[in-house]
Design a protein around this motif. Sequence first.
Motif, PDB file in Angstrom:
ATOM      1  N   UNK A   1      25.211  47.549  26.931  1.00 56.58           N
ATOM      2  CA  UNK A   1      24.570  48.825  26.633  1.00 56.58           C
ATOM      3  C   UNK A   1      25.118  49.401  25.334  1.00 56.58           C
ATOM      4  N   UNK A   2      26.427  49.281  25.124  1.00 53.78           N
ATOM      5  CA  UNK A   2      27.041  49.795  23.905  1.00 53.78           C
ATOM      6  C   UNK A   2      26.551  49.018  22.682  1.00 53.78           C
TER       7      UNK A   2
ATOM      8  N   UNK B   1      17.757  49.137  22.438  1.00 56.32           N
ATOM      9  CA  UNK B   1      17.824  49.690  23.785  1.00 56.32           C
ATOM     10  C   UNK B   1      16.520  49.524  24.553  1.00 56.32           C
ATOM     11  N   UNK B   2      15.408  49.837  23.917  1.00 58.11           N
ATOM     12  CA  UNK B   2      14.125  49.746  24.620  1.00 58.11           C
ATOM     13  C   UNK B   2      13.809  48.311  25.022  1.00 58.11           C
ATOM     14  N   UNK B   3      14.114  47.369  24.156  1.00 54.34           N
ATOM     15  CA  UNK B   3      13.878  45.960  24.483  1.00 54.34           C
ATOM     16  C   UNK B   3      14.860  45.495  25.552  1.00 54.34           C
ATOM     17  N   UNK B   4      16.106  45.980  25.485  1.00 57.05           N
ATOM     18  CA  UNK B   4      17.100  45.618  26.494  1.00 57.05           C
ATOM     19  C   UNK B   4      16.687  46.110  27.876  1.00 57.05           C
ATOM     20  N   UNK B   5      16.051  47.288  27.940  1.00 57.53           N
ATOM     21  CA  UNK B   5      15.541  47.799  29.214  1.00 57.53           C
ATOM     22  C   UNK B   5      14.473  46.859  29.769  1.00 57.53           C
TER      23      UNK B   5
ATOM     24  N   UNK C   1      12.860  42.733  33.694  1.00 60.02           N
ATOM     25  CA  UNK C   1      12.284  41.411  33.913  1.00 60.02           C
ATOM     26  C   UNK C   1      13.261  40.501  34.663  1.00 60.02           C
ATOM     27  N   UNK C   2      14.547  40.679  34.402  1.00 57.19           N
ATOM     28  CA  UNK C   2      15.557  39.846  35.054  1.00 57.19           C
ATOM     29  C   UNK C   2      15.983  40.397  36.413  1.00 57.19           C
ATOM     30  N   UNK C   3      15.424  41.525  36.821  1.00 52.86           N
ATOM     31  CA  UNK C   3      15.784  42.120  38.109  1.00 52.86           C
ATOM     32  C   UNK C   3      17.140  42.800  38.106  1.00 52.86           C
ATOM     33  N   UNK C   4      17.666  43.142  36.917  1.00 46.51           N
ATOM     34  CA  UNK C   4      18.967  43.801  36.809  1.00 46.51           C
ATOM     35  C   UNK C   4      18.763  45.314  36.790  1.00 46.51           C
TER      36      UNK C   4
ATOM     37  N   UNK D   1      21.665  47.652  35.503  1.00 51.38           N
ATOM     38  CA  UNK D   1      21.795  47.606  34.048  1.00 51.38           C
ATOM     39  C   UNK D   1      20.639  48.348  33.382  1.00 51.38           C
ATOM     40  N   UNK D   2      19.434  48.185  33.921  1.00 55.35           N
ATOM     41  CA  UNK D   2      18.263  48.883  33.378  1.00 55.35           C
ATOM     42  C   UNK D   2      18.427  50.396  33.511  1.00 55.35           C
TER      43      UNK D   2
END
Length: 225
Positions: free
Chosen positions: A7-8, A180-184, A189-192, A195-196
């Motif tokens: 996230x950082x 950040x937006x792509x990481x969300x 998509x990965x079911x995390x 983290x999302x």
Amino acid sequence: MDAFDPAWVALRLSLKVALWATLIDLLLGVALGYLLARKRFPGRELLDAVLTLPMVMPPTVLGYYLLVIIGRNGVLGAWLQQMGINLIFTWQAAVIAAAVVAFPLVLKGARAAFENMDLQLEQAARVLGVSSFGVFLRVTLPLAWRGVLGGTLLAFARSMGEFGATLMVAGSIPGKTQTLSIAVYEAVQAGQDDHANLLVIVTSVVCVTVLIAANKLTPNRALAV
């Protein structure tokens, strides 16, 4: 601690992309906003419509246009490729995408601020012998700064949340192009979910803070389209 590391990294990259994109938009937005507000020329409103188009066009369509322009076989991209410069799937491509998407916010804020000024103050400065550039720096810009800054802050918030165009031209490379937006999106998509949720909270806090600042600084009329 492990949950905070990605996230950082994504936050730092998003801030880096948003800052560069906002700086580009500020320079171009002020110049073009002043041009559209003060000059009369054929096609002025058509130019304004074209420059405002990213505000209403789907981000994926903008991403496609950017690929046509800066892609390896694009109009500009092929020429850059010959010089050994590749923009696709780099953080610089993310900056370009964010700058294009957020640009109308600066343009509209700047144009409205310049149009709603008291022109007599500029005329008084010219009578006193101040050059045109001096009038712009010492009179025009200081009087319009609230509208310009408000639009700039909104552009920064928009750049922070840019997704569609960025994904198409920069991809999703962790630590390099994954904002950040792509990481969300990738976390969902990965079911995390945990983290999302963390990424969503970080993004929301940053954007809400910027929007509160923009609301305090911007007159309501400055952002009228």
